[in-house]
Design a protein around this motif. Structure first.
Motif, PDB file in Angstrom:
ATOM      1  N   GLU A  19       0.830  -1.211   0.000  1.00 25.18           N
ATOM      2  CA  GLU A  19       0.000   0.000   0.000  1.00 25.18           C
ATOM      3  C   GLU A  19       0.864   1.261   0.000  1.00 25.18           C
ATOM      4  N   TRP A  20       2.056   1.174   0.587  1.00 24.22           N
ATOM      5  CA  TRP A  20       2.933   2.344   0.689  1.00 24.22           C
ATOM      6  C   TRP A  20       3.633   2.641  -0.633  1.00 24.22           C
ATOM      7  N   CYS A  21       3.564   1.729  -1.599  1.00 23.67           N
ATOM      8  CA  CYS A  21       4.142   2.021  -2.925  1.00 23.67           C
ATOM      9  C   CYS A  21       3.057   1.988  -4.000  1.00 23.67           C
ATOM     10  N   GLY A  22       1.853   2.437  -3.626  1.00 29.26           N
ATOM     11  CA  GLY A  22       0.795   2.656  -4.603  1.00 29.26           C
ATOM     12  C   GLY A  22       0.016   1.436  -5.009  1.00 29.26           C
ATOM     13  N   GLY A  23       0.269   0.290  -4.361  1.00 24.49           N
ATOM     14  CA  GLY A  23      -0.507  -0.913  -4.663  1.00 24.49           C
ATOM     15  C   GLY A  23       0.077  -1.802  -5.744  1.00 24.49           C
ATOM     16  N   ARG A  24       1.232  -1.418  -6.292  1.00 21.74           N
ATOM     17  CA  ARG A  24       1.815  -2.231  -7.371  1.00 21.74           C
ATOM     18  C   ARG A  24       3.332  -2.124  -7.312  1.00 21.74           C
ATOM     19  N   TYR A  25       4.016  -3.258  -7.378  1.00 22.43           N
ATOM     20  CA  TYR A  25       5.481  -3.264  -7.349  1.00 22.43           C
ATOM     21  C   TYR A  25       6.004  -3.156  -8.775  1.00 22.43           C
ATOM     22  N   SER A  26       7.130  -2.452  -8.917  1.00 19.55           N
ATOM     23  CA  SER A  26       7.634  -2.107 -10.254  1.00 19.55           C
ATOM     24  C   SER A  26       8.761  -3.025 -10.705  1.00 19.55           C
ATOM     25  N   ALA A  27       8.834  -3.202 -12.025  1.00 22.27           N
ATOM     26  CA  ALA A  27       9.950  -3.946 -12.630  1.00 22.27           C
ATOM     27  C   ALA A  27      11.278  -3.226 -12.433  1.00 22.27           C
ATOM     28  N   GLU A  28      11.222  -1.940 -12.099  1.00 23.51           N
ATOM     29  CA  GLU A  28      12.463  -1.178 -11.905  1.00 23.51           C
ATOM     30  C   GLU A  28      13.045  -1.386 -10.516  1.00 23.51           C
ATOM     31  N   TRP A  29      12.284  -1.910  -9.569  1.00 19.68           N
ATOM     32  CA  TRP A  29      12.678  -1.837  -8.164  1.00 19.68           C
ATOM     33  C   TRP A  29      13.495  -3.049  -7.711  1.00 19.68           C
ATOM     34  N   GLY A  30      14.015  -2.930  -6.481  1.00 17.27           N
ATOM     35  CA  GLY A  30      15.056  -3.818  -5.996  1.00 17.27           C
ATOM     36  C   GLY A  30      14.754  -5.300  -5.992  1.00 17.27           C
ATOM     37  N   PHE A  31      13.660  -5.713  -5.341  1.00 18.43           N
ATOM     38  CA  PHE A  31      13.397  -7.151  -5.234  1.00 18.43           C
ATOM     39  C   PHE A  31      13.116  -7.784  -6.597  1.00 18.43           C
ATOM     40  N   SER A  32      12.477  -7.026  -7.504  1.00 20.26           N
ATOM     41  CA  SER A  32      12.218  -7.549  -8.853  1.00 20.26           C
ATOM     42  C   SER A  32      13.547  -7.881  -9.543  1.00 20.26           C
ATOM     43  N   LYS A  33      14.464  -6.922  -9.510  1.00 16.52           N
ATOM     44  CA  LYS A  33      15.738  -7.092 -10.211  1.00 16.52           C
ATOM     45  C   LYS A  33      16.592  -8.166  -9.559  1.00 16.52           C
ATOM     46  N   LEU A  34      16.596  -8.188  -8.220  1.00 19.00           N
ATOM     47  CA  LEU A  34      17.395  -9.201  -7.530  1.00 19.00           C
ATOM     48  C   LEU A  34      16.867 -10.604  -7.840  1.00 19.00           C
ATOM     49  N   LEU A  35      15.541 -10.776  -7.845  1.00 16.67           N
ATOM     50  CA  LEU A  35      14.966 -12.087  -8.152  1.00 16.67           C
ATOM     51  C   LEU A  35      15.288 -12.483  -9.598  1.00 16.67           C
ATOM     52  N   HIS A  36      15.211 -11.521 -10.531  1.00 18.57           N
ATOM     53  CA  HIS A  36      15.577 -11.813 -11.925  1.00 18.57           C
ATOM     54  C   HIS A  36      17.027 -12.277 -11.997  1.00 18.57           C
ATOM     55  N   TRP A  37      17.905 -11.595 -11.278  1.00 20.95           N
ATOM     56  CA  TRP A  37      19.331 -11.973 -11.301  1.00 20.95           C
ATOM     57  C   TRP A  37      19.526 -13.367 -10.716  1.00 20.95           C
ATOM     58  N   LEU A  38      18.880 -13.670  -9.605  1.00 20.38           N
ATOM     59  CA  LEU A  38      19.008 -14.996  -8.979  1.00 20.38           C
ATOM     60  C   LEU A  38      18.519 -16.095  -9.925  1.00 20.38           C
TER      61      LEU A  38
END
Length: 529
Positions: A129-148
């Motif tokens: 809720e604190w980031c507008g209700g949607r997580y972005s492809a630009e943000w940290g956990f998305s990129k880290l999971l892609h790298w893993l």
């Protein structure tokens, strides 16, 4: 107050800028160092950059800045670093990079972002809720999971991952232990769902429910989470030699460039700063932090350490203007020369500026640009004028959403590169928002980082004191009552289309009035002109 000299460092997408600032005289000199951006022709979502290239460019820029300022490096009392956000690097032992940075404009992690969003919404994760209700492809956990997922041979060696501002500060301070690494509350709050009121990062259970590859990652994203009034450390002997500075000078915890740009533009409670460039970052501070639906970041301490920082924005602004000019075989500057005499609504065009999706408040990357009202005589100048109007309408949607959720807006400051050289845009924004637009008379790039360096050096007691001394005066563009009236009519149509076309599964809207209304407004503008 004793006179003090500091270095303010701003890492952009293609270059780093160092400004040498004096606490009484302001900017003494500056220098830039460039670095390449790696793209792949067969993968438009790919964008990476090298940590060593960043640091080599910093050393070059520092030498140029000291030379232009006529200052000995031994006289610099402190330095501070801001960077573009969402630049993520995985590191191994000793904080040595295992790979290049995933740059902010690297969108390979779209599937990971969608999975994080879906899991967060299904499980009722409060942090989403604190980031507008949607997580972005630009943000940290998305990129880290892609790298893993895509680097099984390296993932066993990963000790942590860092945002660019924290990696740069750790490097400069000679920090090699992840537990000692500085963690910017600004970067971690806006990009990694870190929230002091929610026990920091999302829980281990949540992360594992997204993907078992994230098991143990929460414990690895450790360090000293801090606001920018606290030190990351002090300049190491090694980097003092490379930069030509004195070892041991203080370096505050870093932050994201738009947030410190807002400080450099003079932001106070009641202000909004539109940092208008290729895209737009909309920054504000408020006494209390609470989630705002569709607004991508509300973080306590991210701009002013003592207040809530609010970040919203448009996914494309200058990029759209450039694309219109490119298609016309012209330039924005050339097309803009014809726009001085244009009146509000005279083109009869209504432009939805979703060419790169919608970042706020629909948070929908799947939208595309749309222009209504074309006739056979329209040209590129008309489309550019309508696109500027469209970005102003979209900005008004965002500001109204912020005001509805307790963020008062008394002043609007247009900062960034475009408002400095495009008064047509400033005039349109004043009329669409029906508020005076304040434009800093002088450039503000890296001024925010210099202000935090001055605080670290003890040259000023508060941010406000530093702003009063160092921030530029403004020129003011007042709204024109006739144009304000025209834009009230057009904005009613814009809002209807914005929410009607922009929300999948949203309520049906009647659009039969739109094209006749656009034609009527254009005819009236021609008559009055």
């Amino acid at each position: 107050m004793a006179m003090s000299v500091v270095a303010g460092i701003d890492f952009g997408t293609l270059s780093v800028r160092v400004s040498i600032m004096d606490s009484e005289r302001g900017r003494l000199g500056s220098g830039c160092g460039e670095y390449p951006l790696q793209r792949k022709r067969d993968d438009p979502d790919y964008a990476t950059q090298s940590h060593s290239a960043h640091m080599t460019a910093l050393a070059s820029a520092m030498k140029k800045a000291l030379s232009e300022a006529g200052v000995e490096g031994s006289g610099v009392a402190a330095m501070a670093v801001d960077t573009t956000g969402s630049n993520v690097i995985p590191v191994g032992e000793g904080l040595v990079p295992l790979d290049d940075y995933y740059l902010w404009c690297d969108h390979r992690a779209a599937a990971e972002a969608a999975q994080i969003t879906e899991t967060a919404c299904r499980s009722g994760l409060a942090a989403i809720e604190w980031c507008g209700g949607r997580y972005s492809a630009e943000w940290g956990f998305s990129k880290l999971l892609h790298w893993l997922r895509h680097n099984p041979d390296k993932r066993g060696r990963m000790v942590t991952a860092l945002e660019h501002c924290d990696m740069a500060a750790a490097t400069l301070c000679g920090i090699t232990d992840p537990a000692e690494a500085p963690r910017s509350v600004c970067a971690m709050g806006h990009k990694w769902m870190w929230n002091a009121a929610l026990e920091g990062l999302p829980s281990e259970d949540f992360l594992v429910s997204v993907d078992p590859l994230l098991r143990g990652v929460r414990a690895k994203i450790e360090g000293r989470f801090a606001t920018s009034d606290q030190l990351a450390g002090r300049l190491s002997a090694e980097w003092a030699v490379k930069l030509g500075l004195r070892a041991g000078i203080p370096i505050p915890t870093g932050a994201l460039d738009a947030h410190w740009d807002a400080v450099g533009a003079g932001v106070r409670a009641g202000d909004v700063v539109n940092v208008v460039g290729t895209s737009t970052c909309i920054m504000a501070v408020a006494e209390k932090a609470k989630p705002i639906p569709g607004v991508c970041g509300v973080v306590a301490g991210s701009i002013y350490p003592s207040m809530a920082g609010i970040e919203a924005g448009l996914s494309a602004t200058g990029d759209i203007f450039d694309a219109i000019a490119r298609r016309a075989g012209s330039s924005v500057a050339a097309l803009s020369r014809s726009l001085g005499g244009y009146q509000a609504g005279q083109t009869g065009l209504l432009r939805m500026t979703w060419d790169n999706g919608d970042r706020t408040v629909l948070v929908n990357p799947d939208l595309g640009g749309m222009t209504l009202g074309w006739n056979l005589m329209h040209n590129a100048e008309d489309e550019l004028f309508a696109a500027i109007e469209g970005t102003a309408f979209h900005t008004r949607v965002i500001l109204e959403r912020m005001e509805e959720h307790g963020v008062p807006i008394e002043r609007v400051i247009n900062s960034g590169g475009i408002p400095q050289k495009n008064d047509v845009l400033n005039r349109i924004y004043a009329n669409v928002l029906n508020k005076p637009i304040l434009v800093p008379e002088n450039e503000t790039t890296s001024l925010g980082s210099a202000i935090f360096a001055f605080l670290a050096a003890g040259a000023f007691g508060t941010i406000e004191e530093a702003q009063n001394t160092l921030c530029s005066k403004y020129r003011t563009i007042e709204p024109d009552p006739v144009s304000v009236g025209v834009y009230e009519d057009l904005y009613r149509l814009y809002r209807k289309l914005y929410f009607g076309f922009g929300q999948p599964g949203g309520p049906a809207v009647t659009a039969g009035e739109v094209l006749p209304a656009l034609r009527r407004v254009a005819a009236m503008a021609r008559l009055e002109h």
